[in-house]
Design an enzyme around this catalytic site. Structure first.
Site, PDB file in Angstrom:
ATOM      1  N   ASP A  16     -12.815  -1.743  -0.350  1.00  0.00           N
ATOM      2  CA  ASP A  16     -11.756  -1.653  -1.371  1.00  0.00           C
ATOM      3  C   ASP A  16     -11.869  -0.399  -2.224  1.00  0.00           C
ATOM      4  O   ASP A  16     -11.490  -0.394  -3.391  1.00  0.00           O
ATOM      5  CB  ASP A  16     -11.764  -2.906  -2.285  1.00  0.00           C
ATOM      6  CG  ASP A  16     -11.538  -4.176  -1.489  1.00  0.00           C
ATOM      7  OD1 ASP A  16     -10.820  -4.113  -0.474  1.00  0.00           O
ATOM      8  OD2 ASP A  16     -12.083  -5.222  -1.880  1.00  0.00           O
ATOM      9  N   LYS A  19      -9.367   3.334   0.602  1.00  0.00           N
ATOM     10  CA  LYS A  19      -9.278   4.056   1.886  1.00  0.00           C
ATOM     11  C   LYS A  19      -7.830   4.203   2.358  1.00  0.00           C
ATOM     12  O   LYS A  19      -7.426   5.260   2.826  1.00  0.00           O
ATOM     13  CB  LYS A  19     -10.074   3.292   2.970  1.00  0.00           C
ATOM     14  CG  LYS A  19     -11.549   3.160   2.647  1.00  0.00           C
ATOM     15  CD  LYS A  19     -12.257   2.299   3.666  1.00  0.00           C
ATOM     16  CE  LYS A  19     -11.940   0.828   3.566  1.00  0.00           C
ATOM     17  NZ  LYS A  19     -12.414   0.150   2.355  1.00  0.00           N
ATOM     18  N   GLY A  43      -7.885  -5.058   3.789  1.00  0.00           N
ATOM     19  CA  GLY A  43      -6.603  -5.025   3.087  1.00  0.00           C
ATOM     20  C   GLY A  43      -6.484  -3.636   2.484  1.00  0.00           C
ATOM     21  O   GLY A  43      -7.197  -3.326   1.539  1.00  0.00           O
ATOM     22  N   HIS A  44      -5.659  -2.802   3.089  1.00  0.00           N
ATOM     23  CA  HIS A  44      -5.556  -1.408   2.654  1.00  0.00           C
ATOM     24  C   HIS A  44      -4.195  -1.195   1.990  1.00  0.00           C
ATOM     25  O   HIS A  44      -3.157  -1.340   2.630  1.00  0.00           O
ATOM     26  CB  HIS A  44      -5.730  -0.466   3.853  1.00  0.00           C
ATOM     27  CG  HIS A  44      -7.109  -0.542   4.451  1.00  0.00           C
ATOM     28  ND1 HIS A  44      -7.502   0.218   5.523  1.00  0.00           N
ATOM     29  CD2 HIS A  44      -8.189  -1.289   4.103  1.00  0.00           C
ATOM     30  CE1 HIS A  44      -8.770  -0.067   5.821  1.00  0.00           C
ATOM     31  NE2 HIS A  44      -9.207  -0.983   4.973  1.00  0.00           N
ATOM     32  N   GLN A 225     -13.776  -1.996   5.496  1.00  0.00           N
ATOM     33  CA  GLN A 225     -14.930  -2.495   4.743  1.00  0.00           C
ATOM     34  C   GLN A 225     -15.677  -1.296   4.129  1.00  0.00           C
ATOM     35  O   GLN A 225     -15.050  -0.290   3.847  1.00  0.00           O
ATOM     36  CB  GLN A 225     -15.856  -3.332   5.644  1.00  0.00           C
ATOM     37  CG  GLN A 225     -15.259  -4.677   6.069  1.00  0.00           C
ATOM     38  CD  GLN A 225     -14.185  -4.605   7.127  1.00  0.00           C
ATOM     39  OE1 GLN A 225     -14.423  -4.103   8.199  1.00  0.00           O
ATOM     40  NE2 GLN A 225     -13.014  -5.111   6.828  1.00  0.00           N
TER      41      GLN A 225
HETATM   42  P1  GDP Z   1      -9.054  -0.156   0.631  1.00  0.00           P
HETATM   43  O1  GDP Z   1      -9.357  -1.485   1.217  1.00  0.00           O
HETATM   44  O2  GDP Z   1     -10.253   0.735   0.591  1.00  0.00           O
HETATM   45  O3  GDP Z   1      -7.876   0.532   1.282  1.00  0.00           O
HETATM   46  O4  GDP Z   1      -8.655  -0.422  -0.898  1.00  0.00           O
HETATM   47  P2  GDP Z   1      -7.719  -1.610  -1.467  1.00  0.00           P
HETATM   48  O5  GDP Z   1      -6.315  -1.288  -1.151  1.00  0.00           O
HETATM   49  O6  GDP Z   1      -8.241  -2.934  -1.061  1.00  0.00           O
HETATM   50  O7  GDP Z   1      -8.017  -1.500  -3.019  1.00  0.00           O
HETATM   51  C1  GDP Z   1      -7.755  -0.345  -3.735  1.00  0.00           C
HETATM   52  C2  GDP Z   1      -6.802  -0.717  -4.883  1.00  0.00           C
HETATM   53  O8  GDP Z   1      -6.794   0.312  -5.849  1.00  0.00           O
HETATM   54  C3  GDP Z   1      -5.360  -0.856  -4.451  1.00  0.00           C
HETATM   55  O9  GDP Z   1      -4.723  -1.814  -5.248  1.00  0.00           O
HETATM   56  C4  GDP Z   1      -4.773   0.531  -4.712  1.00  0.00           C
HETATM   57  O10 GDP Z   1      -3.367   0.497  -4.932  1.00  0.00           O
HETATM   58  C5  GDP Z   1      -5.500   0.902  -5.972  1.00  0.00           C
HETATM   59  N1  GDP Z   1      -5.785   2.337  -6.157  1.00  0.00           N
HETATM   60  C6  GDP Z   1      -6.092   3.275  -5.229  1.00  0.00           C
HETATM   61  N2  GDP Z   1      -6.387   4.447  -5.823  1.00  0.00           N
HETATM   62  C7  GDP Z   1      -6.259   4.245  -7.152  1.00  0.00           C
HETATM   63  C8  GDP Z   1      -6.475   5.081  -8.296  1.00  0.00           C
HETATM   64  O11 GDP Z   1      -6.849   6.237  -8.220  1.00  0.00           O
HETATM   65  N3  GDP Z   1      -6.257   4.498  -9.533  1.00  0.00           N
HETATM   66  C9  GDP Z   1      -5.861   3.210  -9.676  1.00  0.00           C
HETATM   67  N4  GDP Z   1      -5.701   2.741 -10.894  1.00  0.00           N
HETATM   68  N5  GDP Z   1      -5.662   2.394  -8.606  1.00  0.00           N
HETATM   69  C10 GDP Z   1      -5.870   2.914  -7.377  1.00  0.00           C
HETATM   70  P1  IMO Z   2     -11.445  -3.335   3.140  1.00  0.00           P
HETATM   71  O1  IMO Z   2     -11.246  -2.664   4.471  1.00  0.00           O
HETATM   72  C1  IMO Z   2     -14.076  -5.707   0.609  1.00  0.00           C
HETATM   73  C2  IMO Z   2     -16.502  -8.790   2.587  1.00  0.00           C
HETATM   74  C3  IMO Z   2     -16.166 -10.238   2.303  1.00  0.00           C
HETATM   75  C4  IMO Z   2     -17.534 -10.855   2.458  1.00  0.00           C
HETATM   76  C5  IMO Z   2     -18.151 -10.062   3.610  1.00  0.00           C
HETATM   77  C6  IMO Z   2     -18.009 -10.725   4.972  1.00  0.00           C
HETATM   78  O2  IMO Z   2     -10.186  -3.802   2.507  1.00  0.00           O
HETATM   79  O3  IMO Z   2     -12.298  -2.500   2.257  1.00  0.00           O
HETATM   80  P2  IMO Z   2     -15.976 -11.115   6.635  1.00  0.00           P
HETATM   81  O4  IMO Z   2     -14.674 -11.817   6.429  1.00  0.00           O
HETATM   82  O5  IMO Z   2     -15.832  -9.686   7.028  1.00  0.00           O
HETATM   83  O6  IMO Z   2     -16.913 -11.835   7.531  1.00  0.00           O
HETATM   84  O7  IMO Z   2     -16.664 -11.135   5.172  1.00  0.00           O
HETATM   85  O8  IMO Z   2     -17.470  -8.819   3.626  1.00  0.00           O
HETATM   86  N1  IMO Z   2     -15.357  -7.971   3.072  1.00  0.00           N
HETATM   87  C7  IMO Z   2     -14.719  -7.052   2.346  1.00  0.00           C
HETATM   88  N2  IMO Z   2     -14.870  -6.704   1.049  1.00  0.00           N
HETATM   89  N3  IMO Z   2     -13.191  -5.071   1.387  1.00  0.00           N
HETATM   90  C8  IMO Z   2     -13.034  -5.391   2.690  1.00  0.00           C
HETATM   91  O9  IMO Z   2     -12.234  -4.686   3.517  1.00  0.00           O
HETATM   92  C9  IMO Z   2     -13.797  -6.448   3.217  1.00  0.00           C
HETATM   93  N4  IMO Z   2     -13.887  -7.028   4.431  1.00  0.00           N
HETATM   94  C10 IMO Z   2     -14.854  -7.954   4.330  1.00  0.00           C
HETATM   95  O10 IMO Z   2     -15.641 -10.404   1.013  1.00  0.00           O
HETATM   96  O11 IMO Z   2     -18.319 -10.592   1.311  1.00  0.00           O
HETATM   97 MG    MG Z   3      -9.238  -3.531   0.702  1.00  0.00          MG
END
Ligand code: GDP
Ligand code: IMO
Ligand code: MG
Length: 424
Positions: A16, A19, A43-44, A225
């Protein structure tokens, strides 16, 4: 951006990191975007032109009409969830079947894998991993046990193979006394998803990618991840079940180590973790709540609270080392706008000993902090490095020195536009 190479873009902490946003931002500079590990546990989030998308299995390069996207052999795919995700994109006007190729070697997540995920978690009692419940662990377990089903299997005598694996899972569930489940509806949707999947190019993507590389085209490998959730290098057993680090790019796409160009390491200006497991910098106080609220730190997949804390240089240095990170990308800097001071974890203390190298087990480690002045200026509207407040510049300089790696991209908001490129 290296021609004829695969650049890796990896989350280098607990996932999270943002990416999806960076992959979307970088896509104009690449010919192909490919996922190499994980599945719908990811979840991207991508935000542009006032629209928001959360991608799970589909690469984040999909919004650039001219680019090919690939789901590589190292991934695991749930046909029903894939269908739902793809249809959402189709409804938003994106055509996919020509631009999204899927490896026949990727493994299938069966409905019973998801039941097994729940059953194994239930059996763990207090030691739950806190998985996303998407069947990731059981699917990779079948892969390693050589009992899994692959995407290519749907093109052959599939029903028989499916029934055999399902029966095997049902037996395990009976052995675990986990019998209170009903997958009838889910299974019907899953089978519909299998039919839907047949419309796509189910190919040998490793040949495809290597052909592109030989033509001088470049590929961006989108990590899922984070490095501390890697099956080998993460905080085992509180990890996911795939190789999320740069080595996983080679095995997960079928490219040689020499094909890897840049390794982009994505991290936040602070730390978060979802699910269970040691997290030395976790804040249980008001500061942690403030970071969670301002950073909107709630899971994109499960909606769970993300655990929050200050940045952890021990973890980052370790991740930079095991991945060979060449360039850093700092996300969510704006979330720290309001703090008078900002802490940085430079080492851990355990049993009276100071540790600067990531230990085998971080359980019981206490963070050692340095404190830096906050910038107390909103960063969100800034688009040029020259306009950064001096204390924010000092934070960047401090991190670059401490991590011995340049920070090339700085994100100051969730939108595609809120991205500043420096010294690229
Ligand atoms: P990923 O799994 O690495 O793609 O990241 P996620 O989408 O799960 O979580 C990143 C969250 O931060 C999302 O809700 C994005 O919309 C938000 N986000 C990304 N970059 C920024 C930033 O620079 N500032 C803020 N405030 N939010 C951001
Ligand atoms: P993105 O790509 C954050 C965590 C779960 C749990 C552990 C194992 O959005 O960054 P799993 O379902 O993979 O067997 O869970 O890994 N986890 C993540 N945490 N971002 C993710 O993906 C994750 N994918 C799995 O919360 O702790
Ligand atoms: Mg994510």
């Amino acid at each position: 951006m290296t021609k004829g190479k695969v650049d890796a873009l990896l989350g280098i902490v607990f996932g999270d990191e943002g990416k999806g946003k960076v992959v979307d931002f970088f896509t104009p500079h690449y010919d192909v975007v490919a996922r190499f590990a994980g599945g719908p546990n990811a979840g991207h989030t991508i935000i542009f032109d006032g629209r928001k998308f959360v991608l799970r299995s589909i690469p984040s390069g999909i919004f650039d009409a001219g680019k090919l996207n690939i789901i590589g052999n190292g991934c695991v795919l749930a046909p029903d969830l894939f269908m739902a995700e793809a249809r959402e994109l189709e409804a938003a006007g994106y055509t996919l079947t020509d631009r999204l190729h899927i490896s026949r070697r990727a493994h299938l997540i069966l409905p019973t894998h998801r039941v097994l995920d729940r059953a194994y978690e239930a059996a763990k009692g207090k030691n739950k991993v806190g998985t996303t419940g998407k069947g990731i662990g059981p699917t990779y377990s079948d892969k390693a046990a050589r009992t899994g089903l692959r995407v290519g299997d749907i093109l052959g005598n599939f029903n028989e193979k499916y029934a055999a694996l399902k029966a095997r899972h049902e037996q395990i569930l009976r052995d675990l006394h986990f019998t209170d489940y009903d997958i009838t509806e889910e299974e019907a949707r899953w089978m519909e998803g299998v039919d839907y999947l047949r419309k796509f190019h189910l190919t040998d993507t490793e040949h495809e990618i290597n052909r592109y590389l030989a033509e001088g085209k470049n590929v961006l490998a989108e990590g899922a991840q984070g490095s501390l959730l890697d099956i080998d290098h993460g905080t085992y057993p509180f990890v996911s079940s795939s190789s999320t680090t740069s080595g996983g790019v080679c095995t997960g796409l079928g490219v040689a180590p020499g094909s890897i160009g840049r390794v982009w390491g994505v991290f936040k200006a602070y730390s978060t973790r979802v699910g269970a497991g040691p997290f030395p910098v976790e804040l249980f106080d008001e500061t942690g709540d403030t970071i969670r609220r301002i950073g909107n730190e709630f899971g994109a997949v499960t909606g769970r609270n993300r655990r929050c804390g200050w940045i952890d240089l021990v973890a980052l240095r370790y991740a930079i080392m095991v991945n060979g990170v060449t360039d850093l990308v700092m996300m969510k800097s704006d979330v720290l706008d309001g703090f008078e001071t900002i802490k940085v974890c430079t080492a851990y203390r355990k049993d009276g000993v100071t540790l600067t190298d990531m230990p085998y087990d971080t359980e019981g480690c206490e963070p050692v902090y340095e404190e830096l002045p906050g910038w107390q200026t909103p960063l969100g509207a800034l688009r040029r490095e020259e306009d950064f407040p001096p204390a924010f510049k000092a934070y960047i300089d401090y991190l670059e020195r401490a991590l011995a790696t340049p920070i090339r991209i700085i994100s100051v908001g969730p939108d595609r536009e809120a991205t500043i490129v420096r010294n690229l």
